[in-house]
Design an enzyme around this catalytic site. Structure first.
Site, PDB file in Angstrom:
ATOM      1  CG  ASN A   4      -0.188   0.015   2.518  1.00 25.54           C
ATOM      2  OD1 ASN A   4       0.965  -0.392   2.578  1.00 25.54           O
ATOM      3  ND2 ASN A   4      -0.837   0.457   3.580  1.00 25.54           N
ATOM      4  CB  ALA A   7      -2.820   3.764  -3.427  1.00 23.05           C
ATOM      5  CG  ASP A   8      -3.214   3.016   1.475  1.00 25.34           C
ATOM      6  OD1 ASP A   8      -3.759   2.972   0.356  1.00 25.34           O
ATOM      7  OD2 ASP A   8      -3.593   2.351   2.442  1.00 25.34           O
ATOM      8  CG  PHE A   9       2.165   4.874   3.016  1.00 24.48           C
ATOM      9  CD1 PHE A   9       1.209   5.241   3.940  1.00 24.48           C
ATOM     10  CD2 PHE A   9       2.749   3.632   3.131  1.00 24.48           C
ATOM     11  CE1 PHE A   9       0.837   4.408   4.986  1.00 24.48           C
ATOM     12  CE2 PHE A   9       2.392   2.775   4.171  1.00 24.48           C
ATOM     13  CZ  PHE A   9       1.439   3.171   5.104  1.00 24.48           C
ATOM     14  N   GLY A  13      -1.216   9.989   1.254  1.00 21.82           N
ATOM     15  CA  GLY A  13      -0.692  10.824   2.335  1.00 21.82           C
ATOM     16  C   GLY A  13       0.342  11.838   1.894  1.00 21.82           C
TER      17      GLY A  13
END
Length: 237
Positions: A4, A7-9, A13
C-alpha cells in the site's frame, strides 16, 4: 504488488501533505486559505506521470515484463544467487554497464549491443547463469565500491545492519517500539527529532493541541465550531 506504499502513502498521504504545504505557502502571499482536494486514485496516477510521458519514447512499447524498466532488460532486473538470495542490477548508463560486464567476467566485444532488444532474452539467461554460480556475499565483494549499480536485495533485518545505513544513521531504535527508519529528508537547520516516547496516536488532534498549549476550553470550542473533528466515542459503556 507494491503493497500500500503506492496509493496510501505515496499517492495519498504524501500528496495530501504536499498540497497542505503548497496551500500554506500560498497563504503567506495572499493571506487566503483554500480547500485541498487530494485522493489516492489521482495521486497515484500523478506519480506515474513518467510512464505516461515516455510511452512514445520507446520505453513501454513491449508487452508487460519485456520493457527496459519493468524487468525486460538484462541490465535492469534481479538475479538469484547460489544461496537462493538475490542481487539487484540497474546499470543503464554505458559506463555502469561496462563495469557490470567486467564484474561478471565477460567481455563487451563478445556480447551484443547493450540496447539490442532482440538479444535481451538470451542476455538475461546468460547473466542469470553467471549470478547463480556465486553467493550473494561473493557478489557483494565483487561489486562493492564500484559504480556497476549492482546491490544485494536485503531483508528488513539486513537493511538495518548494512554498513551504509549504519554510518548514515538511517534507522533508529527506541525502546519497546523497536526499529524504524529515521525521518527523511534531512534538513540542515531544522532536522527532525523523532520521538522515542510513543507511537503516533490513531487520533491525536487534541493531544497535539494540548502539547502546543491549547486549553481544554479552546479545544472544545474548536470542536464546537467544527474546525476539528473527533470520532472518539462520547459514552463509556
Amino acid at each position: 504488488a507494491p503493497l500500500n506504499l503506492l496509493a496510501d502513502f505515496g499517492g495519498g498521504g504524501l500528496m495530501c501533505a504536499l498540497g497542505i504545504m503548497m496551500a500554506l505557502f500560498e497563504r503567506t502571499r495572499s493571506g487566503k486559505g483554500q480547500v485541498i482536494d487530494a485522493n489516492m486514485v489521482e495521486g497515484t496516477a500523478y506519480l506515474s506521470t513518467f510512464l505516461w510521458q515516455t510511452q512514445e519514447m520507446g520505453l513501454w512499447e513491449q508487452p508487460r515484463g519485456q520493457n527496459m524498466l519493468d524487468g525486460g532488460a538484462p541490465f535492469y532486473t534481479t538475479y538469484r544467487t547460489a544461496d537462493e538470495e538475490f542481487m539487484a542490477v540497474g546499470a543503464i548508463e554505458p559506463q555502469f554497464y561496462e563495469l557490470l560486464i567486467k564484474g561478471l567476467g565477460l567481455k563487451s566485444e563478445e556480447l551484443p549491443n547493450q540496447m539490442s532488444i532482440t538479444d535481451w532474452p538470451e542476455m538475461k539467461k546468460k547473466f542469470a547463469d553467471i549470478f547463480a554460480k556465486k553467493t550473494k556475499a561473493e557478489w557483494c565483494r565483487i561489486f562493492d565500491g564500484t559504480d556497476a549499480c549492482v546491490t544485494p536485495v536485503l531483508s528488513l533485518e539486513e537493511a538495518v545492519q548494512h554498513g551504509h545505513n549504519k554510518e548514515r544513521g538511517s534507522f533508529i531504535t527506541h525502546g519497546e517500539q523497536g526499529v524504524s527508519p529515521r525521518p527523511a529528508p534531512l534538513l540542515s537547520n531544522t532536522p527532525a527529532i523523532p520521538s522515542s516516547k510513543r507511537d503516533p496516536f490513531v487520533e491525536h488532534t487534541e493531544e497535539i493541541l494540548r502539547e502546543f498549549g491549547f486549553s481544554q476550553e479552546e479545544i472544545d470550542q474548536l470542536n464546537s465550531d467544527k474546525i476539528i473533528e473527533s470520532s472518539k466515542p462520547r459514552a463509556n459503556l
